[in-house]
Design an enzyme around this catalytic site. Structure first.
Site, mmCIF file in Angstrom:
data_model
loop_
_atom_site.group_PDB
_atom_site.id
_atom_site.type_symbol
_atom_site.label_atom_id
_atom_site.label_comp_id
_atom_site.label_asym_id
_atom_site.label_seq_id
_atom_site.Cartn_x
_atom_site.Cartn_y
_atom_site.Cartn_z
ATOM 1 C CB CYS A 335 -0.985 0.048 1.162
ATOM 2 S SG CYS A 335 -1.466 -1.510 1.830
ATOM 3 N NE ARG A 364 2.064 -8.911 5.323
ATOM 4 C CZ ARG A 364 0.792 -8.829 4.969
ATOM 5 N NH1 ARG A 364 -0.080 -9.666 5.509
ATOM 6 N NH2 ARG A 364 0.372 -7.916 4.126
ATOM 7 C CD GLN A 382 -0.876 -9.264 0.381
ATOM 8 O OE1 GLN A 382 -0.578 -8.099 0.141
ATOM 9 N NE2 GLN A 382 -1.689 -9.597 1.371
ATOM 10 C CG ASP A 384 -1.412 -5.796 -2.845
ATOM 11 O OD1 ASP A 384 -2.638 -5.672 -2.713
ATOM 12 O OD2 ASP A 384 -0.587 -5.301 -2.053
ATOM 13 C CG HIS A 386 -3.161 -0.572 -3.307
ATOM 14 N ND1 HIS A 386 -2.079 -1.411 -3.415
ATOM 15 C CD2 HIS A 386 -3.584 -0.647 -2.017
ATOM 16 C CE1 HIS A 386 -1.851 -1.965 -2.225
ATOM 17 N NE2 HIS A 386 -2.737 -1.529 -1.361
ATOM 18 C CE LYS A 465 -9.981 -8.105 7.086
ATOM 19 N NZ LYS A 465 -8.763 -8.879 7.179
ATOM 20 C CG HIS A 511 -6.018 -1.457 0.469
ATOM 21 N ND1 HIS A 511 -4.735 -1.189 0.862
ATOM 22 C CD2 HIS A 511 -6.749 -0.387 0.856
ATOM 23 C CE1 HIS A 511 -4.684 -0.023 1.480
ATOM 24 N NE2 HIS A 511 -5.897 0.493 1.491
#
Length: 636
Positions: A335, A364, A382, A384, A386, A465, A511
């Site tokens: 992000c 992480r 991910q 991912d 945005h 979410k 997201h």
RNA sequence: GCCGACGUAGCUCAGCUGGUAGAGCACUUCACUCGUAAUGAAGGGGUCCCCGGUUCGAGUCCGGGCGUCGGCUCCA
């Protein structure tokens, strides 16, 4: 009064008659075997009264697979467990002991720690109780009486439960043991034919790690030994599909002490990985996503701005390049990078929506004890993206994402469960914004007719979410894809776009990671297919086995031909018997084996499909077949 | 992070109350050249997770650490 039986006949009973009275009225055998009453769809203890007009069905000791009957059986067994533990460990404090899927547990506070070796003794004690015979007696008492009783018994957890209960409280007693319990329970312990205590674990009182950690004993029980055996057999079969076991067996990946939580992807695993990457990239492009690449390392300020430093610092990796220099943080999510990218230029409302996609390596530092094969890793990737939108673009984008998710999961024939996760206690933004954001997600779920459950308080600190969950081979639920609506982070980063009114506005960001983590998705896929991947995903699609030394050349030329057509083909010309090489191909779950010997030619290939079915077909026909199978992963 | 268990060959595992390690598969070599789920023989391969302690002697006992497994908690 009258109640209605399953065959629609009516049964006359005295007012206030219980389920057991009704069973007796029907017949002594039923009264003996009855376990539970099912009244208008929900279960009721036999000791409780029926009401006029209710539809009643009896569950008996012969309903050995009925979930409600098993629940009652296991719940009663949990009480036997508590009685056994109290006898063996005087002074033990008892907490709660419910039935769960496939079994039951009971939580205790022991004065001295116990170990798995003690389970056997406890199990024997339970068997002794069953052999002696136990009957459950139900009584209803006032809250005050219950509290007084458990205070006298020095059972503080029961006192707390009684205090929190509303209205009157029911107690169940068997032998010398009385428990605070809603029921329902068996009449007696006779139906409990098989009991097994399975494991020992720590568990926090009321699920809160600030509370005392209790000792939880897990077990299971069945109406017959055969059912228990079948259950254990099913577990063993499930373990054979475990992605960790198959990862090694099929040479897909391995994990190493040298980098815990960070899979080493082997060549065959990379075929799967790249299949997901190809799918992600191709489908993103069709849907207007723009692929970007943002840094792995950022200064601390970036994460202070995003809020992650305050919320997740404990789980971030920091690096200090050189003595005396400012530390940098390895990105745990994309992000902030995408926020900075958006903010790097002046944006117009005409540019929106802007959809940045990136499948980047994230790190992480998960708490010890939480790592789990591919399903919970430190090195996480991910799929991912945005999406920066104006307020009135939100609905359309979320609808499109839900359609996208359905498209992706259908490729693999899996159906995730949706959850709507709402505002957590610790969060950014106003209640009005949260009302608005939660409503927007819920409306999207309803528009797309997606079944979902609400998880209160499970949203992120910046927004609610929609999560997609799937279950692994051992029945554990894992979060896969996620769609998160965020009004906060663009503001934190000072992001704006120029509106038609010639004024600056904050964009809203969505997201989303649809597969979720590639590692986790692959782990679930391995288990879903049990390692037998569909043709389009298979690391090795075809194995050619030359019968003898003289057929190696022909086998190699067939391999080259199939390779040119774009298929993943290997020749197994090892110095082993044909039977051995076929066996190995089956164990590796290769979808097609072509045996090549004197009898074969392009016009007549001996093709063996995974599982053993054999046929003789021409190369052209086989290629036609392959084209169809390959298209399953890449529908036009 | 917490509770419990475990860590021995590439893999799956055995190793009794302490006396410097073993099987099957895999691998290498040789023979066999095979028709749809294991050909035979021989051979190579181990810092017994790491560090420390007890002991004449530790894979084995004790302490600490790391990792893994089953749970709990957490999960941007």
């Amino acid at each position: 009064m009258k109640v209605v039986l399953p065959d629609s006949s009516e049964l006359e009973l005295a007012d206030g008659a219980t389920g057991l009275d009704a069973a007796r009225a029907i017949g002594p055998k039923l009264a003996e075997q009855a376990v539970l009453a099912r009244v208008d769809g929900s279960t009721r203890d036999l000791r409780l009264p029926l009401a006029d007009g209710e539809h009643v069905q009896f569950l008996t000791t012969r309903d050995t697979e009925d979930p409600d009957a098993l629940y009652a059986l296991r719940h009663s067994t949990a009480h036997l467990l508590a009685e056994a533990v109290m006898r063996l460990h005087p002074g033990v404090k008892i907490a709660i002991g419910p039935p769960i899927a496939d079994g039951f547990y009971y939580d205790f506070e022991f004065a001295e720690p116990i170990s798995e070796a003690d389970l056997e003794t406890i199990e024997e004690e339970i068997r002794r109780e069953i052999a002696e015979g136990r009957e459950w007696v139900r009584e209803e008492v006032s809250r005050e009486d219950a509290i007084a009783r458990f205070e006298a018994e020095e059972q503080p957890y029961k006192v707390e439960l009684a205090r929190d209960a509303d209205g009157d409280i029911s107690l169940y007693t068997q032998g010398a043991f009385t428990d605070l319990c809603r029921g329902p329970h068996l009449q007696n312990a006779k139906p409990i034919k098989a009991v097994k205590l399975t494991s020992l674990a720590g568990a926090y009182w009321r699920g809160d790690e600030r509370n005392t950690q209790l000792t939880r004993i897990y077990g299971t029980a069945f109406f017959s030994q055969a059912d228990l055996d079948a259950h254990l057999e099913r577990l063993e079969q499930a373990r054979a599909r475990d992605h960790r076991r198959l990862g090694t067996q099929l040479d897909l990946f391995h994990l190493s002490d040298h980098s815990p939580g960070s899979p080493f992807w082997h060549p065959k695993g990379m075929v799967l990985w790249n299949a997901l990457e190809d799918l992600r990239r191709r489908e993103n492009r069709k849907r207007g996503y723009l692929e970007v690449k943002t840094p792995l390392l950022y200064d601390i300020q970036t994460y202070i701005t995003s809020g992650h430093y305050d919320n997740y610092r404990e789980n971030m990796f920091f690096v200090q390049p050189h003595e005396g220099e400012e530390p940098l943080a390895l990105k745990p999510m994309n992000c902030p990078g995408h926020m900075l990218l958006f903010g790097s230029q002046l944006r117009s409302y005409r540019d929106l929506p802007i959809r940045y996609a990136e499948s980047s390596t994230l790190h992480r530092d998960e708490r010890g004890g939480t790592l789990h094969g591919l399903l919970r890793v430190k090195h996480i990737t991910q799929d991912d993206a945005h999406v920066f939108v104006t307020e009135d673009q939100i609905q359309g984008e979320i609808d499109a994402m839900i359609d996208f998710v359905n498209f992706l999961y259908e490729r693999f024939g899996v159906t995730p469960r949706a959850e709507l996760s709402t505002r957590p206690e610790s969060r950014l933004g106003s209640d009005e914004q949260w009302d608005h954001a939660e409503a927007a997600l819920e409306a999207a779920l309803k528009r797309r007719d997606l079944e979902y459950v609400i998880s209160p308080g499970e949203g992120t600190f910046y927004g609610p979410k929609i999560d997609l969950h799937m279950t692994d081979v051992l029945g554990r639920s894992w979060q896969m894809g996620t769609i998160q609506l965020d009004y906060q982070m663009p503001v934190q980063f000072g992001l704006t776009y120029m509106g038609p009114d010639n004024r600056e506005h904050a964009p809203v960001v969505i997201h989303r990671a649809l597969l979720g983590s590639l590692e986790r998705f692959l782990g679930i896929l391995v288990e879903h297919y049990g390692g037998a991947f569909p043709f389009w995903l298979s690391p090795v699609q075809v194995r050619v086995i030359p019968v003898g030394e003289g057929h190696r050349e022909a086998a190699e030329s067939l391999r080259a031909r199939l390779d040119t057509e774009g298929y993943r083909v290997e020749v197994d010309d090892r110095d082993d018997t044909l039977g051995k090489r076929i066996r190995d191909a089956e164990l590796e779950k290769v979808p097609f084996v072509i045996v090549y010997g004197d009898r074969e030619s392009d016009a007549a290939l001996a093709v063996r499909e995974r599982g053993g079915e054999q046929s003789t077909i021409s190369l052209d026909a086989l290629l036609e077949r392959f084209r169809g199978l390959a298209a399953e992963g890449d529908p036009a």
